[in-house]
Design an enzyme around this catalytic site. Sequence first.
Site, PDB file in Angstrom:
ATOM      1  N   LYS A   7      82.411  12.179 134.656  1.00 12.49           N
ATOM      2  CA  LYS A   7      81.441  13.492 134.356  1.00 12.49           C
ATOM      3  C   LYS A   7      82.378  14.659 134.557  1.00 12.49           C
ATOM      4  O   LYS A   7      83.616  14.589 135.041  1.00 12.49           O
ATOM      5  CB  LYS A   7      80.470  13.248 135.272  1.00 12.49           C
ATOM      6  CG  LYS A   7      78.981  14.049 134.843  1.00 12.49           C
ATOM      7  CD  LYS A   7      78.396  13.120 133.880  1.00 12.49           C
ATOM      8  CE  LYS A   7      77.052  13.866 133.985  1.00 12.49           C
ATOM      9  NZ  LYS A   7      76.292  12.880 132.976  1.00 12.49           N
TER      10      LYS A   7
ATOM     11  N   GLY B 129      59.290  17.481 133.977  1.00 16.90           N
ATOM     12  CA  GLY B 129      60.425  17.906 133.078  1.00 16.90           C
ATOM     13  C   GLY B 129      60.143  17.576 131.664  1.00 16.90           C
ATOM     14  O   GLY B 129      60.373  16.499 131.486  1.00 16.90           O
ATOM     15  N   VAL B 130      59.807  18.314 130.772  1.00 17.74           N
ATOM     16  CA  VAL B 130      59.567  18.170 129.267  1.00 17.74           C
ATOM     17  C   VAL B 130      60.571  18.769 128.560  1.00 17.74           C
ATOM     18  O   VAL B 130      60.144  19.515 127.609  1.00 17.74           O
ATOM     19  CB  VAL B 130      58.223  18.471 129.112  1.00 17.74           C
ATOM     20  CG1 VAL B 130      57.247  17.242 129.582  1.00 17.74           C
ATOM     21  CG2 VAL B 130      57.698  19.987 129.126  1.00 17.74           C
ATOM     22  N   GLY B 131      61.729  18.676 129.054  1.00 22.85           N
ATOM     23  CA  GLY B 131      62.919  19.364 128.187  1.00 22.85           C
ATOM     24  C   GLY B 131      63.335  18.261 127.137  1.00 22.85           C
ATOM     25  O   GLY B 131      62.635  17.408 126.558  1.00 22.85           O
ATOM     26  N   LYS B 132      64.655  18.231 127.196  1.00 19.83           N
ATOM     27  CA  LYS B 132      65.378  17.146 126.162  1.00 19.83           C
ATOM     28  C   LYS B 132      64.574  15.757 126.186  1.00 19.83           C
ATOM     29  O   LYS B 132      64.551  15.201 125.102  1.00 19.83           O
ATOM     30  CB  LYS B 132      66.897  17.284 126.207  1.00 19.83           C
ATOM     31  CG  LYS B 132      67.584  18.624 125.906  1.00 19.83           C
ATOM     32  CD  LYS B 132      69.110  18.433 125.487  1.00 19.83           C
ATOM     33  CE  LYS B 132      69.852  18.227 126.811  1.00 19.83           C
ATOM     34  NZ  LYS B 132      71.287  18.125 126.311  1.00 19.83           N
TER      35      LYS B 132
END
Length: 360
Positions: free
Chosen positions: A81, A181-184
């Site tokens: 990472k 969380g409604v991101g990507k």
Amino acid sequence: MTPQTPSAFGTHHEQVVFCHDEASGLKAIIAIYSTALGPALGGTRFFPYASEADALADVLNLSQGMAYKNALAGLDLGGGKAVIIGDPKLIKTEALLRAYGRFVQSLNGRYYTACDVGTFSPDMDLIGRECDYVTGRTVEHGGAGDSSVLTAFGVYQGMRASAQHVWGDSSLGGRTIGVAGVGKVGKHLTRHLLDEGAHVVITDPWAPAVEAMTAEHPALRVVGDVGAMVREPLDIYAPCALGGALDDEVVEVLEAKIVCGAANNQLAHDGIEKRLEERDIVYAPDYCVNAGGVMQVADELDPSGFDFDRAKSQATKIYDTTLEVLTHAAEQGVSPSIAADRVAEQRMRDVGRLRQVFLP
């Protein structure tokens, strides 16, 4: 007492590299946990960490998680990472990303990068102008594009498997599911759930994300924050933002019977999963269910080139892997995370051992 700075020597990492290009403002850390199964693959997170120690702690945790994720996913890839320290809205530039790409290139293929929080496929295109070891590029540049598509699909499969384990029925129709969380990833997951007829509750601290989702899907219900969501009468809770979502306060009030989401490192500390068990809440290990994205970008490394249908077919198997892990956990009387760790560690040992055999 002053908290100790995290150290890779205490976490069994193979290699940790600090990268600094003063002119562009780049400050990055690349962590390679294991290459037992192959070159390390993991995304680049671009985030305004409060301190370098926080960034180091995050990259060490995330890279170890990637090693286990790739092993459990059946990939011939190790775990790594990277983090870039800073606010991407303020300091992300072509020069910074290309400087970062040169540092990745300097590792000569021990680490392949991809998208993560704060980085996107066009960023990978820029990094790729200085580096051969990049996945997740745009389709126009021969890549797989946005890996959140299959990340969400994999979480959806893991959620179906969890429902089968708990209720004896994999259908999510009629279930109430909270997506934090409604991101990507969260936005794609929400669409899968709505298509199956689930009742979906969403929250996100970034108002435009919520507004975009409710404009597209008026049936969605919105709550103000995570604190309100976990007190809702949910069947399933899906944390899809940053790590540490399951802390003591959340677990004590959580109404859901299943936790299955896309966020990495959801357990805030080691004792949390025990408390989930005591409250009869099934936790689908995050690195098991959110592996669809890494399957998507890993498919770019196939000699024949990227094939979305092939990658999606592999991501469909997350259903079987999740069900296997939850079944093993119940049979062995251990937590799902321990069961998943055992499967991943066994594969790293068995397959990694083969590299001791010399091939001319």
